[in-house]
Scaffold this active site. Structure first.
Site, PDB file in Angstrom:
ATOM      1  N   LYS A  12     -66.166  56.104  60.379  1.00 58.11           N
ATOM      2  CA  LYS A  12     -66.742  55.788  61.247  1.00 58.11           C
ATOM      3  C   LYS A  12     -68.566  56.137  60.675  1.00 58.11           C
ATOM      4  CE  LYS A  12     -68.483  58.938  65.496  1.00 58.11           C
ATOM      5  NZ  LYS A  12     -68.737  60.018  66.122  1.00 58.11           N
TER       6      LYS A  12
ATOM      7  N   SER B  41     -67.356  60.216  70.631  1.00 55.87           N
ATOM      8  CA  SER B  41     -67.796  59.140  70.139  1.00 55.87           C
ATOM      9  C   SER B  41     -67.955  58.383  69.240  1.00 55.87           C
ATOM     10  CB  SER B  41     -69.394  59.760  69.659  1.00 55.87           C
ATOM     11  OG  SER B  41     -69.259  60.318  68.449  1.00 55.87           O
TER      12      SER B  41
ATOM     13  N   SER C 186     -66.179  64.792  70.028  1.00 57.07           N
ATOM     14  CA  SER C 186     -66.090  63.228  69.809  1.00 57.07           C
ATOM     15  C   SER C 186     -64.978  62.680  68.623  1.00 57.07           C
ATOM     16  CB  SER C 186     -67.653  63.177  68.989  1.00 57.07           C
ATOM     17  OG  SER C 186     -69.061  62.901  69.491  1.00 57.07           O
TER      18      SER C 186
END
Ligand SMILES: [Zn+2]
Lengths: 482, 485
Positions: free
Chosen positions: B79, B154, B178
């Protein structure tokens, strides 16, 4: 109407730890701009602070020396505001649960003692340094600014006093004592001029016991400017009150060159710091055994030493205060005393001639070219009448300038006094023969004549004649008595 | 089975057994990325060259008989909220477009030491704020199951990459759901570890007291294995927990008989879509069949979890994101500014997206003088109540369960203009972050062709138990559907 000045101080002392408060960077002074930085103290994304326990230890030592209570579990808070010298745009500080609270420090004012309450001692991180390029020299109106983050993240102890101080003199005496305390603890460089010791003040004037409007004074960068700024502000406020005018609560900036305080532009102070607990750090919970050990191992502090110097060495209050005001000076004195010479005489030499020479040469006592042993030697030479007091001053200067020992200087220059009566008698006879007029004057009891004759003896011996022996001989020969 | 469909441990076995080289594996995944990335957009930056040279290194080490790390040559997606030395890290923001960190996040260093090959940095909502990955400055990621739908957020890029075969596994971060919510919406496994188990050093902070890095994988076994790589004490993170780590993979016995599970009423009835509720109910029945006693439990404080979260997280974010000011790195508004304050204003107005600015304002307000007690202090009290409610539950139950997300993947643009509706996407996952406990999302079936996630929550540091319950369920469910691309 009766006026009373009320002063409280807020002091920041940079701690002389090896590394910074929350990262491994060197905390030492100097170095090229931004050379002592890393992702943590530059506030790079993702970096996290880790508490330097040495800084906690130093702050606790200070708190204990100021008779504070150590908080069993204190908390770091973030103080949020934007400023280009603050990499994260928040400062890690402490807020409602500081490391320590409720202490006091008692300043000796010669004829009384001012006990100053310590509200709190806490720990926080320093900011970087900005240089604003432009006419104003301030951030407002700057063309551009340069930032050096070497200082960002250096541990700072913040000391907040109660409003117990009553005059600019007391404020200065308190700061000097606090500075000495930090120095005795060996936890700070304490250089006001370099900014490692900084002081802001809150000052108001009470009228007939009714509290006045509080004004904060910033930018006092030396003991002298602290004294001058507070004296000025005291006068300004009293004058305003006498004229029946009002005062506003504000922050004022001390201008040392002008000798005045000016109001700061409101934008620089109108911050809502939005304090909240720092989530990246855990609370500080010092082991009680650790605290006890620190308390037991505190060194002798300036006040204790001051009292000891008076009792143990019979020193006068002002000399004891002067010597103990700087740890290295007091250490020097005690080492000189070890030579066995009289403490009072040694103290006089240190407080007088030696201090003057150090000041003049801008040399700290730690690097004094005359070792404590050398000073003892000098006093011994005087006591043994090898040299006169007057000559000793010259020997000291010579020793200070060359680093040679006093005995060696006396030997090399053949400065030892002629105290031998037989040797001197020859000289005295010569002087009497060469100055019959003055000899007659002396015989008729003219005081001036003795001084003249002594001067002639000194001239012939190039100052080496022992004054007592020479004077005795002259009197014997011309007046018939000593 | 094609390489891109295999789980990470199988790929590691093939490389170790010299059946395929690390370089070939990396090439296969880079080809897959080439093929589907136009549709999915899971990555912000693909590290093709870096990955190929790293894979060659691993092959050379293997040829020399050197142990090339536990997972030598296994590709991974990271990420873009984790710093990577020498490789851009953007956090999905214009503010950090082109920003190249000078250091590796601790977890990045650890996966590197384990021999994995980073394929690239995965897309995300800007600064991890969002539940759909639509808040990325670099454009949204599409859900591989239906390209008109969001992958969740996210960590939507990480989830989509794993689901689409663009990486066998990935690292995500979870502040309010997330990792788990996008895992649920993309039909993969995602774990939010106990707060403090995984180092946050190098994780660009959103809300420091809630953030955790965690694995996003195809299987529970991969999840346990990747957790074993990234977990453990880090002196660079003061909130990191010291101590020995358990054997997470070894804990996967599948034996769960006699355990007790609480079905959290507040997270599994009201506001949950019918299809999700159905799959959830079936999975609870399956759990009972495995010998786990399940009963409903009410944890009343959870009703306030969302409100507390939307005070605490923005408050911390408002402070964490203050450093993006145009002074030292990242975006600076071009042209002359009157003074530094104007430069700040323009830089932050132009550099941050709408959702980030909304949360900075929310948080600034909540911490302001005169409002702190009414908002931040109250929210902390709710947080304490939630911790207490969980604590009481652990006296009774080994694990708690709920749906991971109240709905399956929703359409792009459906909620993006309605922040409150969007915030409700995290209603089931938020209490876990507020309490700092571990929780895992497991795919438990499809509803109208879209994956549904099942959440297993456990007491602090009981990852082995959470993983084992999930493992037993995984075997029983036998979820093997795959998106077609
Ligand atoms: Zn540093």
């Amino acid at each position: 109407m009766e006026y009373e000045t009320i002063i409280g101080l807020e002091i920041h002392a940079e701690l002389s730890t090896e590394s910074k408060m929350f990262c491994g960077c060197s905390a030492s002074f100097g170095g090229g701009p931004n050379t002592k930085t890393c992702p943590v103290c530059l506030g790079h994304p993702g970096s996290l602070p880790v508490t330097n326990m040495k800084a906690i230890e130093y702050t606790m030592m200070l708190a204990l020396a100021l008779n504070c209570e150590i908080t069993p579990r204190s908390v770091f808070h973030r103080k949020n505001y934007f400023y280009p010298d603050m990499p994260k745009n928040f400062q890690i500080s402490q807020y409602d649960i500081p490391l320590s609270t409720d202490g006091h420090l008692d300043a000796d004012m010669n004829d009384y003692v001012r006990k100053v309450g310590i509200t709190r001692v806490h720990i926080e991180e320093d900011t970087g340094k900005s240089i604003h390029i432009g006419e104003s020299g301030r951030i407002h109106g700057a063309e551009y600014s340069l930032e050096d983050f070497n200082r960002a993240g250096i541990p700072l102890a913040e000391i907040v006093t109660e409003p117990d101080i009553r005059s600019a003199e007391e404020a200065r005496a308190f700061m000097q004592l606090l500075r000495a305390t930090l120095e005795y603890l060996g936890i700070s460089d304490c250089k006001m001029e370099e900014g490692s010791l900084r002081c802001d003040a809150n000052i108001s004037v009470a009228v007939d016991g009714k509290l006045g409007t509080k004004v904060e004074i910033k930018n006092m960068n030396s003991f002298r400017s602290l004294f001058r700024a507070l004296s000025y502000e005291e006068e300004r406020q009293r004058f305003a009150l006498e004229q029946g005018g009002g005062l506003i609560q504000e922050t004022r900036h001390w201008d040392d060159a002008e000798g005045k305080t000016h109001p700061l532009r409101s934008k620089e102070e109108a911050f809502d710091y939005r304090y909240f607990p720092e989530p990246d750090l855990v609370p500080i919970e010092p082991d009680p055994e650790w605290v006890d050990r620190l308390r037991e191992n505190l060194p002798e502090l300036p006040q204790a030493r001051f009292h000891r110097f008076m009792e143990q060495f019979g020193l006068a209050r002002d000399i004891a205060s002067m010597l103990t005001g700087e740890k290295a000076l007091a250490d020097y004195f005690e080492r000189a005393v070890e030579t066995g010479q009289g403490p009072e005489e040694l103290a006089k030499w240190i407080a007088g001639d030696l201090s003057a020479m150090l000041r003049e040469a801008v040399v700290p006592i730690q690097h004094c070219p005359v070792a404590p042993r050398g000073l003892g030697e000098l006093v011994a030479l005087v006591n043994q009448k090898v040299i006169s007091g007057k000559m000793a001053k010259e020997v000291l200067r010579e020793a200070f300038e060359t680093g040679k020992g006093p005995q060696r200087i006396v030997d090399e220059k053949g400065l030892s006094q002629i105290a031998d009566a037989h040797e001197l008698e020859v000289v005295v006879d010569e002087v009497i023969a060469e100055n019959p007029g003055a000899a007659d004057d002396m015989r008729t009891g003219k005081e001036q004549a003795l001084k003249f004759m002594m001067g002639q003896v000194m001239k012939k011996t190039r100052g080496k004649a022992n004054p007592e022996v020479a004077s005795r001989l002259l009197k014997q020969k011309l007046i018939g008595r000593e | 089975m094609k390489i891109i469909e295999k789980d990470a441990l199988s790929i590691a076995g093939l490389i170790k057994g010299r059946e395929i080289s690390a370089l070939e594996v990396t090439r296969v995944f880079l080809e897959r990325i080439d093929k589907v990335e136009k549709k999915v957009k899971a990555y912000i930056n693909v590290a093709a060259e870096l990955a190929l040279s790293r894979a060659k290194e691993v092959d050379m080490e293997l040829a020399d008989g050197v142990e090339a790390g536990v997972f030598g040559g296994v590709p991974i997606a990271v990420k873009d909220v984790l710093t990577t030395r020498g490789f851009p890290t953007t956090c999905g923001s214009k503010m950090l477009e082109g920003f190249v960190p000078v250091y590796d996040a601790t977890v990045v260093e650890r996966i590197g030491r384990a021999g994995t090959v980073m394929l690239g940095k995965a897309n995300m909502d800007e600064f991890a704020m969002g539940s759909s990955t639509e808040n990325s400055y670099f454009g949204p990621t599409m859900n591989p199951w239906d390209l008109e739908r969001v992958p969740g957020g996210s960590s939507g890029g990480s989830a989509a990459a794993v689901a689409a075969g663009e990486a066998p596994w990935a690292l995500g971060s979870d502040t309010g759901g997330s990792i788990r919510q996008p895992a649920a919406l993309c039909g993969i496994v995602g774990l939010k570890p106990t707060y403090g188990l995984v180092s946050r050093y190098g994780l660009v902070a959103f809300a420091s007291s809630l953030d955790q890095v965690g694995p996003m994988t195809r299987t529970v076994r991969d999840c346990a294995a990747l957790l074993g790589v990234i977990a453990g004490y880090d002196p660079m993170d003061s909130t990191s927990i010291p101590g020995e780590l358990p054997d997470y993979v070894g804990a996967l016995t599948g034996e769960v008989k006699g355990l007790k599970a609480g079905v959290v009423r507040e997270l599994s009835s009201e506001g949950i879509d019918t299809g999700v509720r159905e799959r959830f109910g079936e999975t609870v029945s399956l759990l009972e069949k495995l010998g786990v006693a399940c009963e409903e439990v009410s944890l009343p404080s959870f009703a306030h979890g969302l409100s507390a979260y939307y005070i605490i997280a923005p408050a911390e974010a408002s402070s964490n994101l203050a450093r993006f000011d145009g002074v030292r790195y990242g975006y600076r508004a071009p042209g002359e500014s009157e003074d530094v304050w104007e430069m700040y204003d323009r830089t932050r107005a132009e550099g941050f997206g709408g959702e980030v600015k909304r949360r900075i304002m929310l948080g600034t307000y909540a911490l302001s003088a005169g409002y702190y007690d009414a908002y931040y202090a109250q929210a902390q009290k709710i947080r304490t109540l939630i911790v207490r409610d969980f604590g009481r539950a652990w006296d009774e139950y080994d694990v708690l369960v709920s749906p991971t997300s109240p709905s399956t993947a929703f359409k792009l643009g459906e909620k993006v203009d309605d922040p409150l509706t969007m915030y409700l996407s995290d209603i089931c996952t938020i209490p876990v972050n507020l309490a700092g406990i571990p929780a895992l999302s497991l795919p438990c079936g499809l509803s109208d062709g879209l994956p549904v996630g099942f959440q297993v929550m456990g007491p602090p540091l009981e990852e082995p138990k959470v993983l084992n319950v999930a493992y037993a369920l995984e075997q029983a469910i036998g979820f093997d559907a795959r998106p077609e691309l």
